[in-house]
Design an enzyme around this catalytic site. Sequence first.
Site, short mmCIF file in Angstrom:
data_model
loop_
_atom_site.label_atom_id
_atom_site.label_comp_id
_atom_site.label_asym_id
_atom_site.label_seq_id
_atom_site.Cartn_x
_atom_site.Cartn_y
_atom_site.Cartn_z
N HIS A 64 -20.13 -21.48 -0.44
CA HIS A 64 -20.59 -22.37 -1.49
C HIS A 64 -19.86 -23.71 -1.36
O HIS A 64 -18.85 -23.82 -0.65
CB HIS A 64 -20.35 -21.75 -2.85
N GLU A 66 -17.95 -25.64 -3.28
CA GLU A 66 -16.54 -25.80 -3.64
C GLU A 66 -15.61 -25.09 -2.68
O GLU A 66 -14.49 -25.55 -2.43
CB GLU A 66 -16.30 -25.36 -5.09
N CYS A 98 -16.64 -17.89 -6.62
CA CYS A 98 -15.97 -19.14 -6.28
C CYS A 98 -14.77 -19.40 -7.19
O CYS A 98 -13.83 -20.11 -6.80
CB CYS A 98 -16.94 -20.30 -6.38
N THR A 210 -59.54 -27.58 2.61
CA THR A 210 -58.72 -28.45 3.45
C THR A 210 -58.51 -27.82 4.83
O THR A 210 -58.55 -28.50 5.85
CB THR A 210 -57.37 -28.72 2.77
#
Length: 380
Positions: A64, A66, A98, A210
């Site tokens: 992560h 931090e 964390c 499309t």
Amino acid sequence: MSSGSGEGGTLEVAFSADDAKWMGAALERGVRGTPSPNPHVGAVVVKSGVVVGAGHHERAGEDHAEVGALREAGARAKGATLYVTLEPCNHVGRTPPCTGVVLAAKVARVVVSCRDPNPHVTGGGVERLRAAGVQVDVGCREADGRRLIAPWTKFVTTGMPYVTLKQGLSLDGRIASRSGASKWVTGPEARARVHVLRAQNDAVVIGIGTALADDPRLTVRDAPGPSPLRVVFDTKLRLPLTGQLVQSARDVPTWVVCTIDAPSLAEEQLVERGVEVLRAPASAEGRIDPIAALRMLAARGIVAAMIEGGAELAGSALAGGVVDELHAFIGPILLGPRGRPGAVDWAGPATPAEAPRIIDPQWEVCGLDAHVWGSLRYHP
């Protein structure tokens, strides 16, 4: 000085210009990486007015933000301030909490932009850090922090992906000429900008019209970044086996969403070529129910999806109120009243006051085209 909401929104915290500056650095780091289905998060460690560590969440399963910032800071993190765009996690997922890493680093202060909105997470990171004696201030540049995680917030709180609608249209609101030709309504600069948007989404979605008209690849070629998953809403499974999407399905993941009663033989032929087929309920008009289909995509980990076309799919999505953000690329051409089709095929609002509209629209020039974008609001 600016004020932010603290614990539970009851504590007013005054943030300095330096706080806003360093949180800005964390926000800039936060846009990096492809962390889906996790949120974008950035962090910086500041000591004596100098950034000594910076990090972001690169991808799910990796460190992560931090943790990366504190690792880079090393021993310099002791007594420093950690700025992080999202509340540090206090639960075990693919990585340890964390908060434990933050406490071990012995930082003196943690500044958080916004709280974790995930309703499935128990035990707040802010509370654990405060209980351990760390000064934690919440709400620095909170609006910017929430904007960074807007797709993920919708995903974890509603079970729906964050939906962006992209449209390329003429000055008179058409996406093709009277002969059906649609290449190109906008220029190369606008198309390159679309590739940037594709790379920012987990999936790009088109309708069968499309797919039949353009035989697109829907990959990222004119910008850095990964190609998203490709999804075709195809009620009766008419997607050609010889088209580029099917032919490249083993190289770029490709899903087709059809209705419950679509022919099984067509499904078998698509599956044999590497396409995954999902069956969704039909709407009252006989089209694929966009809300049900999008919930299916979210259940499979699609956090952010961009609808690129066509008019029927755009109309269904707008009528269902599922579009969160609109990007319109407007070419300086006129295709006439017999141009087909209009940009959006739907009944539309009864009055202009009831029309969906972009909140705080942003404008830019892309070559010869205009690009307007922003979040949509559905009610006056």
